[in-house]
Motif scaffolding. Structure first.
Motif, short mmCIF file in Angstrom:
data_model
loop_
_atom_site.label_atom_id
_atom_site.label_comp_id
_atom_site.label_asym_id
_atom_site.label_seq_id
_atom_site.Cartn_x
_atom_site.Cartn_y
_atom_site.Cartn_z
N LEU A 58 -22.63 14.18 -48.36
CA LEU A 58 -23.26 14.75 -48.22
C LEU A 58 -23.26 14.91 -46.38
N ALA A 59 -22.28 14.87 -46.04
CA ALA A 59 -22.47 15.02 -44.70
C ALA A 59 -21.94 16.62 -44.74
N ILE A 60 -20.64 17.26 -44.68
CA ILE A 60 -21.45 18.38 -45.53
C ILE A 60 -22.08 19.09 -45.58
N ILE A 61 -23.26 19.04 -46.45
CA ILE A 61 -24.48 19.16 -46.78
C ILE A 61 -25.24 19.42 -45.22
N PHE A 62 -25.55 18.44 -44.36
CA PHE A 62 -26.18 18.12 -43.01
C PHE A 62 -25.58 18.09 -42.02
N ASN A 63 -23.77 18.79 -42.59
CA ASN A 63 -23.67 19.33 -41.56
C ASN A 63 -23.09 18.23 -40.00
N CYS A 64 -22.97 17.25 -40.76
CA CYS A 64 -22.01 16.18 -39.45
C CYS A 64 -20.79 16.39 -39.63
N ASN A 65 -20.94 15.11 -39.10
CA ASN A 65 -19.08 14.29 -38.76
C ASN A 65 -18.34 13.49 -40.02
N ILE A 66 -17.60 14.26 -40.72
CA ILE A 66 -17.01 13.85 -41.95
C ILE A 66 -16.61 12.25 -42.10
N PRO A 67 -16.00 12.02 -40.78
CA PRO A 67 -14.74 10.44 -40.40
C PRO A 67 -16.13 9.43 -40.50
N ILE A 68 -17.03 9.75 -40.00
CA ILE A 68 -17.90 8.68 -39.50
C ILE A 68 -18.71 8.46 -40.71
N ALA A 69 -19.21 9.67 -41.52
CA ALA A 69 -20.00 9.16 -42.39
C ALA A 69 -18.87 8.18 -43.47
N VAL A 70 -17.79 8.19 -43.88
CA VAL A 70 -17.14 8.57 -45.18
C VAL A 70 -16.58 7.22 -44.49
N ALA A 71 -16.25 7.50 -43.61
CA ALA A 71 -16.00 5.32 -42.62
C ALA A 71 -16.86 3.78 -42.79
N LEU A 72 -17.59 4.83 -42.70
CA LEU A 72 -19.23 3.87 -43.04
C LEU A 72 -19.40 3.53 -43.84
N VAL A 73 -19.80 3.79 -45.31
CA VAL A 73 -19.34 3.45 -46.18
C VAL A 73 -18.58 2.46 -47.50
N TRP A 74 -17.98 1.93 -45.50
CA TRP A 74 -17.25 0.67 -46.17
C TRP A 74 -17.46 -0.73 -45.54
N ILE A 75 -18.67 0.00 -44.97
CA ILE A 75 -19.54 -1.73 -44.70
C ILE A 75 -19.99 -2.36 -45.96
N THR A 76 -20.00 -1.56 -47.32
CA THR A 76 -19.99 -1.54 -48.69
C THR A 76 -18.49 -2.03 -49.05
N ASN A 77 -18.09 -3.47 -49.08
CA ASN A 77 -16.68 -4.25 -49.77
C ASN A 77 -16.81 -4.90 -50.35
N PRO A 78 -15.57 -5.60 -51.38
CA PRO A 78 -15.83 -6.27 -51.92
C PRO A 78 -16.67 -7.98 -50.88
N PHE A 79 -16.15 -8.42 -50.00
CA PHE A 79 -17.35 -9.32 -49.30
C PHE A 79 -18.79 -9.21 -48.85
N THR A 80 -18.95 -8.31 -48.91
CA THR A 80 -20.16 -7.86 -48.47
C THR A 80 -21.55 -7.49 -49.49
N MET A 81 -20.52 -6.66 -50.15
CA MET A 81 -21.36 -6.47 -51.53
C MET A 81 -22.66 -6.85 -52.17
N PRO A 82 -22.02 -8.70 -52.25
CA PRO A 82 -23.03 -9.07 -53.02
C PRO A 82 -23.96 -9.73 -52.61
N PHE A 83 -23.70 -9.67 -50.73
CA PHE A 83 -24.84 -10.34 -50.22
C PHE A 83 -25.90 -9.11 -50.19
N MET A 84 -25.58 -6.86 -49.41
CA MET A 84 -25.76 -6.73 -50.16
C MET A 84 -26.77 -6.55 -50.89
N PHE A 85 -25.97 -6.13 -52.27
CA PHE A 85 -26.70 -5.90 -53.24
C PHE A 85 -27.85 -6.36 -53.50
#
Length: 159
Positions: A58-85
Motif C-alpha cells: 500500500l505504501a508503494i501504491i500511495f507513494n509514501c514512506n515504506i519504513p514508517i508504514a511497515v513499522a506502524l503495523v507493529w502496533i498490533t503485537n501479541p500484547f496489544t492485539m487482544p485489546f484492539m481486536f
C-alpha cells in the motif's frame, strides 16, 4: 530508519522489485510521512498475517514512506492485539446491533471456521471502521504536527 538497501534486499519485500526504487518511498517529507502513518495505522487493524507486506504494497501504491508504514503495523503485537481486536468486535457488534457473545479464543483453524459466521461480521466491520478512523486521525495529526514544526522553525529563524 533502516537504509533503503536493507529493505530493498529483504526477502519478503523483493517481490516488489523495481517499484522499491522510487525515491519518495524512502524520503521523509511532508507528503510521504502523513500518508505512511495512514497506511500503517489502517493495516495495523487488519486481522491477517504478513501485515508488513500489505503495508509495503500500500505504501508503494500511495507513494509514501515504506519504513514508517511497515513499522506502524507493529502496533498490533501479541500484547496489544487482544485489546484492539476485542474493541473492534464490540464496536462492530454495536454498529450491527448484534448482541455480544462470550467466546474463548482458540488458536486453531476449527475455531476460526466455527466463529467466522457468529463473531466474524461484527469483528471485521469493527476492524474496518477503527482502521479507517485511526488512518484519518493519524494522517491529519502528522500533517498538522509537520506544519507546526515548520512554522516554529520559521519563527525561531526570524527571531
Amino acid at each position: 530508519m533502516p537504509k533503503p538497501e536493507t529493505l530493498q534486499n529483504h526477502k519478503h519485500l523483493q517481490m516488489f522489485g523495481k517499484w522499491l526504487h522510487k525515491p519518495n518511498l524512502w524520503a521523509l517529507n511532508r507528503r510521504s510521512a502523513p500518508a505512511a502513518f495512514a497506511v500503517g495505522l489502517f493495516v495495523a487493524w487488519i486481522p491477517m498475517p504478513f501485515q508488513m507486506v500489505l503495508a509495503a504494497a500500500l505504501a508503494i501504491i500511495f507513494n509514501c514512506n515504506i519504513p514508517i508504514a511497515v513499522a506502524l503495523v507493529w502496533i498490533t503485537n501479541p500484547f496489544t492485539m487482544p485489546f484492539m481486536f476485542y474493541a473492534a468486535y464490540l464496536l462492530g457488534a454495536k454498529l450491527l446491533n448484534h448482541p455480544t457473545q462470550d467466546f474463548a479464543f482458540e488458536a486453531n483453524w476449527q475455531w476460526v471456521e466455527a466463529s467466522i459466521s457468529t463473531i466474524g461480521p461484527p469483528f471485521l466491520l469493527g476492524c474496518l471502521v477503527l482502521g479507517t478512523i485511526f488512518a484519518i486521525v493519524g494522517f491529519f495529526l502528522i500533517k498538522t504536527l509537520w506544519k507546526y514544526s515548520i512554522l516554529f522553525k520559521w519563527i525561531k529563524r526570524k527571531n
